[in-house]
Design an enzyme around this catalytic site. Structure first.
Site, PDB file in Angstrom:
ATOM      1  N   ASN A  11       0.592  -1.089  -0.147  1.00  0.00           N
ATOM      2  CA  ASN A  11       0.073  -0.016   0.002  1.00  0.00           C
ATOM      3  C   ASN A  11       1.162   1.396   0.425  1.00  0.00           C
ATOM      4  OD1 ASN A  11      -1.914   2.238   0.168  1.00  0.00           O
ATOM      5  ND2 ASN A  11      -2.352   1.558   2.677  1.00  0.00           N
ATOM      6  N   TRP A  12       1.026   2.041  -1.349  1.00  0.00           N
ATOM      7  CA  TRP A  12       1.551   3.164  -1.484  1.00  0.00           C
ATOM      8  C   TRP A  12       1.233   4.210  -0.856  1.00  0.00           C
ATOM      9  CZ3 TRP A  12       4.968   2.518  -7.204  1.00  0.00           C
ATOM     10  CH2 TRP A  12       6.221   1.712  -6.755  1.00  0.00           C
ATOM     11  N   LYS A  13      -0.233   4.264   0.018  1.00  0.00           N
ATOM     12  CA  LYS A  13      -0.206   5.497   0.388  1.00  0.00           C
ATOM     13  C   LYS A  13      -0.650   6.527  -0.259  1.00  0.00           C
ATOM     14  CE  LYS A  13      -0.135   3.041   4.839  1.00  0.00           C
ATOM     15  NZ  LYS A  13      -0.378   4.045   6.574  1.00  0.00           N
ATOM     16  N   HIS A  99      -9.931   0.549   5.052  1.00  0.00           N
ATOM     17  CA  HIS A  99      -8.390   0.560   5.291  1.00  0.00           C
ATOM     18  C   HIS A  99      -8.866   2.084   6.617  1.00  0.00           C
ATOM     19  CE1 HIS A  99      -4.722   2.404   6.659  1.00  0.00           C
ATOM     20  NE2 HIS A  99      -4.265   0.920   5.858  1.00  0.00           N
ATOM     21  N   GLU A 101      -7.783   4.523   7.964  1.00  0.00           N
ATOM     22  CA  GLU A 101      -7.285   6.247   7.939  1.00  0.00           C
ATOM     23  C   GLU A 101      -8.182   6.196   6.731  1.00  0.00           C
ATOM     24  OE1 GLU A 101      -3.566   5.631   5.860  1.00  0.00           O
ATOM     25  OE2 GLU A 101      -2.161   4.743   7.538  1.00  0.00           O
ATOM     26  N   GLU A 168      -6.175  -5.319  10.668  1.00  0.00           N
ATOM     27  CA  GLU A 168      -4.900  -4.187  10.662  1.00  0.00           C
ATOM     28  C   GLU A 168      -4.828  -3.387  12.276  1.00  0.00           C
ATOM     29  OE1 GLU A 168      -2.519  -3.674   6.674  1.00  0.00           O
ATOM     30  OE2 GLU A 168      -4.898  -1.832   7.129  1.00  0.00           O
ATOM     31  N   GLY A 174       1.995   1.773  10.886  1.00  0.00           N
ATOM     32  CA  GLY A 174       3.408   2.611  11.112  1.00  0.00           C
ATOM     33  C   GLY A 174       3.661   3.147  12.038  1.00  0.00           C
ATOM     34  N   SER A 212       3.527  -2.953  10.189  1.00  0.00           N
ATOM     35  CA  SER A 212       4.087  -2.198  10.842  1.00  0.00           C
ATOM     36  C   SER A 212       4.963  -3.661  10.186  1.00  0.00           C
ATOM     37  CB  SER A 212       4.827  -1.997  11.575  1.00  0.00           C
ATOM     38  OG  SER A 212       4.455  -0.815  11.975  1.00  0.00           O
ATOM     39  N   GLY A 233       2.728  -1.588   5.080  1.00  0.00           N
ATOM     40  CA  GLY A 233       2.562   0.045   4.285  1.00  0.00           C
ATOM     41  C   GLY A 233       4.060   0.671   3.501  1.00  0.00           C
ATOM     42  N   GLY A 234       4.777   1.083   4.942  1.00  0.00           N
ATOM     43  CA  GLY A 234       5.511   1.599   4.754  1.00  0.00           C
ATOM     44  C   GLY A 234       6.632   0.799   4.059  1.00  0.00           C
TER      45      GLY A 234
END
Ligand code: PEP
Length: 254
Positions: A11-13, A99, A101, A168, A174, A212, A233-234
């Site tokens: 997930n590159w956001k 998600h 977010e 999640e 994150g 994470s 993600g990251g």
């Protein structure tokens, strides 16, 4: 031996630009072209404006691409929205919905998330439906109640089996603090049982973990019986880390 093909989804956001995203896609492509990843499915979810770029750079590679969101409407006067059929035109195989977010910052309810998943399935795209509890909910022993509510809202939509659930925990996203494998396994087993109780083909539905995940934490998660991959993600913004996570998935006892 797990009967479900592991999925590792990046997930590159809202990150990167044309130059950096092209370079990242090309690095991932060459790693996958030169490796042996036949036992897993690898997916990249860039921001909407780079989906055509992903289609161009990943075409005929083992890596598929998908979106981070979709409209809950089929088409019409919905300025700024992107429909499931449009994603299909761009070659998306998957799309993330719900998600945290989006639930948290954009007020997406369980009903909206279920409608989005429904639109995707109708367009032949596999939804990756995110669920998970906040830290306060976990500390109040509400994790299972939250998950039950979120799963019950989508169980009717995923009865056909063409869906992925991403567990999640919000506190792990994150934060650099992944859930322990045991904690994640317990939540995944609960989700699978809840899907089963709702009449969905729980043995076929992949339940992946997000929060994470890194090259170091992936293997211990993937050997858990109910963890069928990861939403990353990251670490998906670094080709070496993402490929290492995919290698862990390939090597886990599936
Ligand atoms: C995510 O945003 O879905 C996620 C899991 O992020 P991270 O891996 O950075 O925690």
């Amino acid at each position: 031996m797990k009967e479900r093909t592991p999925l590792v989804a990046g997930n590159w956001k809202m990150l990167g630009d044309a130059a950096s995203n092209t370079a990242l896609l090309d690095r991932m492509r060459s790693a996958f072209d030169g490796g042996n990843f036949a036992r897993i499915q690898a997916l990249i979810c860039p921001p909407f404006p780079y989906l055509a770029l992903a289609a161009d750079r990943l075409r005929s590679s083992p890596v598929v691409w998908g979106a981070q969101d979709v409209s809950d409407q089929a088409e019409g006067a919905f300025t700024g929205e992107v429909s499931a059929n449009m994603l299909r035109d761009l070659g998306c195989t998957h799309a993330i919905v719900g998600h945290s977010e989006r639930r948290g910052m954009h007020g997406e309810t369980d009903t909206v998330v279920a409608s989005k998943a429904h639109r995707l399935i109708a367009a032949g795209i596999c939804p990756i439906i995110c669920v998970g509890e906040s830290l306060a909910q976990r500390q109040s022993h509400l994790t299972e109640a939250v998950l039950a509510h979120q799963i019950d809202a989508v169980v009717g939509v995923v009865k056909g089996g063409a869906a992925v659930i991403a567990y999640e925990p919000i506190w792990a996203i994150g934060s650099g603090r992944a859930a322990t494998p045991e904690m994640a396994q317990a939540a995944h087993a609960f989700i699978r049982a809840r899907l089963q109780a709702g009449g969905a083909p729980a043995d076929q539905i992949r339940v992946i973990y997000g929060g994470s995940v890194g090259a170091a934490s992936a293997s211990a998660l993937f050997v858990q019986p109910d963890i069928d991959g990861a939403l990353v993600g990251g670490a998906s913004r670094n080709a070496d880390d993402f490929v290492a996570i995919c290698e862990s998935a390939t090597q886990a006892k599936f």
